[in-house]
Write a protein that holds these residues in place. Sequence first.
Motif, PDB file in Angstrom:
ATOM      1  N   VAL A  39       0.843  -1.197   0.000  1.00  0.00           N
ATOM      2  CA  VAL A  39       0.000   0.000   0.000  1.00  0.00           C
ATOM      3  C   VAL A  39       0.878   1.247   0.000  1.00  0.00           C
ATOM      4  CG1 VAL A  39      -1.848   1.246   1.182  1.00  0.00           C
ATOM      5  CG2 VAL A  39      -1.764  -1.257   1.320  1.00  0.00           C
ATOM      6  N   ASP A  40       0.777   2.024  -1.063  1.00  0.00           N
ATOM      7  CA  ASP A  40       1.533   3.282  -1.139  1.00  0.00           C
ATOM      8  C   ASP A  40       0.639   4.406  -0.606  1.00  0.00           C
ATOM      9  OD1 ASP A  40       3.213   5.363  -1.742  1.00  0.00           O
ATOM     10  OD2 ASP A  40       2.817   5.327  -3.911  1.00  0.00           O
ATOM     11  N   SER A  41       0.485   4.421   0.726  1.00  0.00           N
ATOM     12  CA  SER A  41      -0.490   5.328   1.353  1.00  0.00           C
ATOM     13  C   SER A  41      -0.246   6.786   1.019  1.00  0.00           C
ATOM     14  CB  SER A  41      -0.447   5.175   2.875  1.00  0.00           C
ATOM     15  OG  SER A  41      -0.801   3.874   3.247  1.00  0.00           O
ATOM     16  N   PHE A  42       1.022   7.180   0.882  1.00  0.00           N
ATOM     17  CA  PHE A  42       1.340   8.594   0.700  1.00  0.00           C
ATOM     18  C   PHE A  42       1.517   8.966  -0.771  1.00  0.00           C
ATOM     19  CE2 PHE A  42       3.617   8.186   5.061  1.00  0.00           C
ATOM     20  CZ  PHE A  42       2.388   8.026   5.674  1.00  0.00           C
ATOM     21  N   GLY A  43       1.344   7.985  -1.659  1.00  0.00           N
ATOM     22  CA  GLY A  43       1.510   8.274  -3.083  1.00  0.00           C
ATOM     23  C   GLY A  43       2.899   8.784  -3.407  1.00  0.00           C
ATOM     24  N   SER A  44       3.890   8.232  -2.717  1.00  0.00           N
ATOM     25  CA  SER A  44       5.256   8.746  -2.860  1.00  0.00           C
ATOM     26  C   SER A  44       6.181   7.800  -3.616  1.00  0.00           C
ATOM     27  CB  SER A  44       5.845   9.022  -1.474  1.00  0.00           C
ATOM     28  OG  SER A  44       5.879   7.815  -0.734  1.00  0.00           O
ATOM     29  N   LEU A  45       5.675   6.619  -3.983  1.00  0.00           N
ATOM     30  CA  LEU A  45       6.548   5.629  -4.623  1.00  0.00           C
ATOM     31  C   LEU A  45       6.493   5.741  -6.141  1.00  0.00           C
ATOM     32  CD1 LEU A  45       5.789   2.514  -2.374  1.00  0.00           C
ATOM     33  CD2 LEU A  45       7.589   4.230  -2.101  1.00  0.00           C
ATOM     34  N   ASP A  46       7.614   5.402  -6.796  1.00  0.00           N
ATOM     35  CA  ASP A  46       7.647   5.374  -8.257  1.00  0.00           C
ATOM     36  C   ASP A  46       7.765   3.917  -8.718  1.00  0.00           C
ATOM     37  OD1 ASP A  46      10.319   4.549  -8.211  1.00  0.00           O
ATOM     38  OD2 ASP A  46      11.112   6.544  -8.562  1.00  0.00           O
ATOM     39  N   PRO A  47       7.664   3.670 -10.021  1.00  0.00           N
ATOM     40  CA  PRO A  47       7.691   2.269 -10.480  1.00  0.00           C
ATOM     41  C   PRO A  47       8.913   1.484 -10.007  1.00  0.00           C
ATOM     42  CG  PRO A  47       6.842   3.654 -12.234  1.00  0.00           C
ATOM     43  CD  PRO A  47       7.294   4.584 -11.130  1.00  0.00           C
ATOM     44  N   ALA A  81       0.006   6.558 -10.083  1.00  0.00           N
ATOM     45  CA  ALA A  81      -0.799   5.439  -9.576  1.00  0.00           C
ATOM     46  C   ALA A  81      -0.995   4.373 -10.658  1.00  0.00           C
ATOM     47  CB  ALA A  81      -2.147   5.948  -9.068  1.00  0.00           C
ATOM     48  N   PHE A  82      -1.330   4.795 -11.868  1.00  0.00           N
ATOM     49  CA  PHE A  82      -1.556   3.821 -12.939  1.00  0.00           C
ATOM     50  C   PHE A  82      -0.247   3.145 -13.341  1.00  0.00           C
ATOM     51  CE2 PHE A  82      -2.443   3.232 -17.708  1.00  0.00           C
ATOM     52  CZ  PHE A  82      -3.043   2.000 -17.538  1.00  0.00           C
ATOM     53  N   ALA A  83       0.810   3.935 -13.501  1.00  0.00           N
ATOM     54  CA  ALA A  83       2.114   3.368 -13.871  1.00  0.00           C
ATOM     55  C   ALA A  83       2.593   2.385 -12.806  1.00  0.00           C
ATOM     56  CB  ALA A  83       3.151   4.475 -14.065  1.00  0.00           C
ATOM     57  N   ASN A  84       2.415   2.735 -11.531  1.00  0.00           N
ATOM     58  CA  ASN A  84       2.827   1.823 -10.457  1.00  0.00           C
ATOM     59  C   ASN A  84       2.010   0.534 -10.489  1.00  0.00           C
ATOM     60  OD1 ASN A  84       4.797   3.536  -9.493  1.00  0.00           O
ATOM     61  ND2 ASN A  84       3.516   4.443  -7.894  1.00  0.00           N
ATOM     62  N   THR A  85       0.731   0.655 -10.803  1.00  0.00           N
ATOM     63  CA  THR A  85      -0.124  -0.536 -10.852  1.00  0.00           C
ATOM     64  C   THR A  85       0.258  -1.424 -12.031  1.00  0.00           C
ATOM     65  OG1 THR A  85      -1.872   0.778  -9.811  1.00  0.00           O
ATOM     66  CG2 THR A  85      -2.535  -1.305 -10.828  1.00  0.00           C
ATOM     67  N   LEU A  86       0.571  -0.801 -13.178  1.00  0.00           N
ATOM     68  CA  LEU A  86       1.052  -1.587 -14.330  1.00  0.00           C
ATOM     69  C   LEU A  86       2.358  -2.307 -13.995  1.00  0.00           C
ATOM     70  CD1 LEU A  86       0.500   0.674 -17.509  1.00  0.00           C
ATOM     71  CD2 LEU A  86      -0.890  -1.259 -16.728  1.00  0.00           C
ATOM     72  N   THR A  87       3.252  -1.599 -13.310  1.00  0.00           N
ATOM     73  CA  THR A  87       4.516  -2.211 -12.896  1.00  0.00           C
ATOM     74  C   THR A  87       4.259  -3.413 -12.004  1.00  0.00           C
ATOM     75  OG1 THR A  87       5.682  -0.108 -13.032  1.00  0.00           O
ATOM     76  CG2 THR A  87       6.681  -1.795 -11.643  1.00  0.00           C
ATOM     77  N   ALA A  88       3.327  -3.240 -11.077  1.00  0.00           N
ATOM     78  CA  ALA A  88       2.995  -4.343 -10.168  1.00  0.00           C
ATOM     79  C   ALA A  88       2.443  -5.525 -10.959  1.00  0.00           C
ATOM     80  CB  ALA A  88       1.976  -3.870  -9.132  1.00  0.00           C
ATOM     81  N   MET A  89       1.547  -5.254 -11.876  1.00  0.00           N
ATOM     82  CA  MET A  89       0.942  -6.316 -12.681  1.00  0.00           C
ATOM     83  C   MET A  89       2.016  -7.072 -13.446  1.00  0.00           C
ATOM     84  SD  MET A  89      -2.146  -5.793 -15.393  1.00  0.00           S
ATOM     85  CE  MET A  89      -1.213  -5.524 -16.895  1.00  0.00           C
ATOM     86  N   LYS A  90       2.921  -6.309 -14.070  1.00  0.00           N
ATOM     87  CA  LYS A  90       3.988  -6.907 -14.863  1.00  0.00           C
ATOM     88  C   LYS A  90       4.897  -7.784 -14.003  1.00  0.00           C
ATOM     89  CE  LYS A  90       7.555  -4.573 -16.335  1.00  0.00           C
ATOM     90  NZ  LYS A  90       8.441  -3.562 -16.974  1.00  0.00           N
TER      91      LYS A  90
END
Lengths: 320, 320
Positions: free
Chosen positions: B166-174, B204-213
């Motif tokens: 969970v990236d609660s603070f929206g601070s993480l990148d891919p 958020a979308f890029a991080n989610t795509l990274t996670a999916m990949k």
Amino acid sequence: MKNNHKIIDCTIRDGGLVNNWDFSVEFVQDLYNGLSAAGVEYMEIGYKNSPKLLNATEPNPWRFLDDDFLKEIIPEKKFTKLSALVDIGRVDPNDILPRAESVLDMIRVACYIREVDKGLELVNMFHNLGYETSLNIMALSSVPEHQLIEAFAMIENSPVDVVYIVDSFGSLDPDNIEYQIKKFQAMLPNKQLGIHTHNNLQLAFANTLTAMKNGVTFLDSSVYGMGRAAGNCHTELLVGYIQKTTYELKPILGVIEKHMLAMREKWEWGYIIPFMISGVLNEHPRVAMAYRNSDKRDNFVDFYDMVTTPEATLAATTKA
Amino acid sequence: MKNNHKIIDCTIRDGGLVNNWDFSVEFVQDLYNGLSAAGVEYMEIGYKNSPKLLNATEPNPWRFLDDDFLKEIIPEKKFTKLSALVDIGRVDPNDILPRAESVLDMIRVACYIREVDKGLELVNMFHNLGYETSLNIMALSSVPEHQLIEAFAMIENSPVDVVYIVDSFGSLDPDNIEYQIKKFQAMLPNKQLGIHTHNNLQLAFANTLTAMKNGVTFLDSSVYGMGRAAGNCHTELLVGYIQKTTYELKPILGVIEKHMLAMREKWEWGYIIPFMISGVLNEHPRVAMAYRNSDKRDNFVDFYDMVTTPEATLAATTKA
């Protein structure tokens, strides 16, 4: 990561595609001063196309940049260098001063893949006049591989400083960007690369970070993302996020606070559903832009049906 | 890429943090029907916390989910499964029916790293009642490594089905997301992983795509991004972009068109400068949210000074 990358802020040039370059001199000056204070390396202050060649009936100082005018509004250059964009067939060579007599430092040439030869003719001219140059190949996501290979052969032997990967339709994701970069790097090992993204899928910043990580040097962006349709990578994100001691976020925040919120009320750009849809479909946003100017602007389901049904698209754009 | 991932739409649950769960029954029904038609696998329909334990003075059906009420508004389950989130110390075990008697399919437990033991006690209870379960470790970006390792040891031997990043603070990148995933995968090889992102940096979308990949199975999102502060990854981006034959974008567009534009006029979430700043600083958005509720909401420079000067932060939040 080496910090040799440079931000080119395109707020005036690409943002002008949103508001027909209806920018006040005060705004452009505040932007220039803000970018300089923020440590942004370049500002693209407009197009240097010819009003005569475009049959312009009205003056438009940021679309038809004039050196005397630029010297008047920016009497003293600060940190940020200035660039201008030109289109194939729209430049009058007589309009271009030698760099030593101009406020401009860089001239960038936008072209489609089939015009790369003409683009490089312009690059040669600007290079010989002393400018830094770039070639920005548009609509990359729909360029066939063999055309790209032919273009690379011409580019390799040209004096162009920077070759751009331009995601015109905002349809590429970080993996696509990385793939393109590796291809460009393999075939143009002697050129610096640049990246110009659009935000249709909210991937502009992520794509730009991916480019930076993969060695791309020139990063295009706009303050508050202002650019055609879904807009560009946000300058404030690059300046706020990239670890570079010369970058300072606060001056950009000042520009947003003073100008961009009111401008966004007046003009439309950013993550808007029809632009997202054109990004998903890898299509030019012109149909979506026309739709947003119609009475049906928020009828997203209708728009989706239209653009996924070819005969409906034709009828709707003819009407629009 | 295997298409074994699942979207959990959190519009009601995380979006409720924006509007105190002021959602009409009609909206929740339209959303459920839209998500089902779109092929979205799960909908998190709210919190299943106890109104008594939270000393609630007013009814709030999506914050205090009740099985009888849920059966009334969703008399017939369609494609989409239903989940609920609970917080540590706020659940009354007597409120939880066995899954066979409930409309809910999954119960997710949110906890901070120091409460993982208590979180797993709840997971055990829900698992024994027949529910699918997840453990969502919040504020991951500020969790010290050794605490994570201790937590992993407990989680590994628990019956929990899914463990969330969970990236609660929206601070993480891919890159950060990929790093976390590899760590989670190495230490929890027997667990499915989930990702919950926030959009402070438009990642958020890029991080989610990274996670999916990278093999993450459960992807959280919200329609039109509705969620606390900068909001979440957009459901319409996942459904529109992921190549999965069962996904259909149009029903989601219908929900956005009918409901979300008006809701966004009324309530605020998304890419807003103070939330971007809190993301850059890796901080909880609460100070930014308070600022947005003050008269100074658009004074971005002042906000930046405030949050980068500790004593000023304290004074301002006390006033807010």
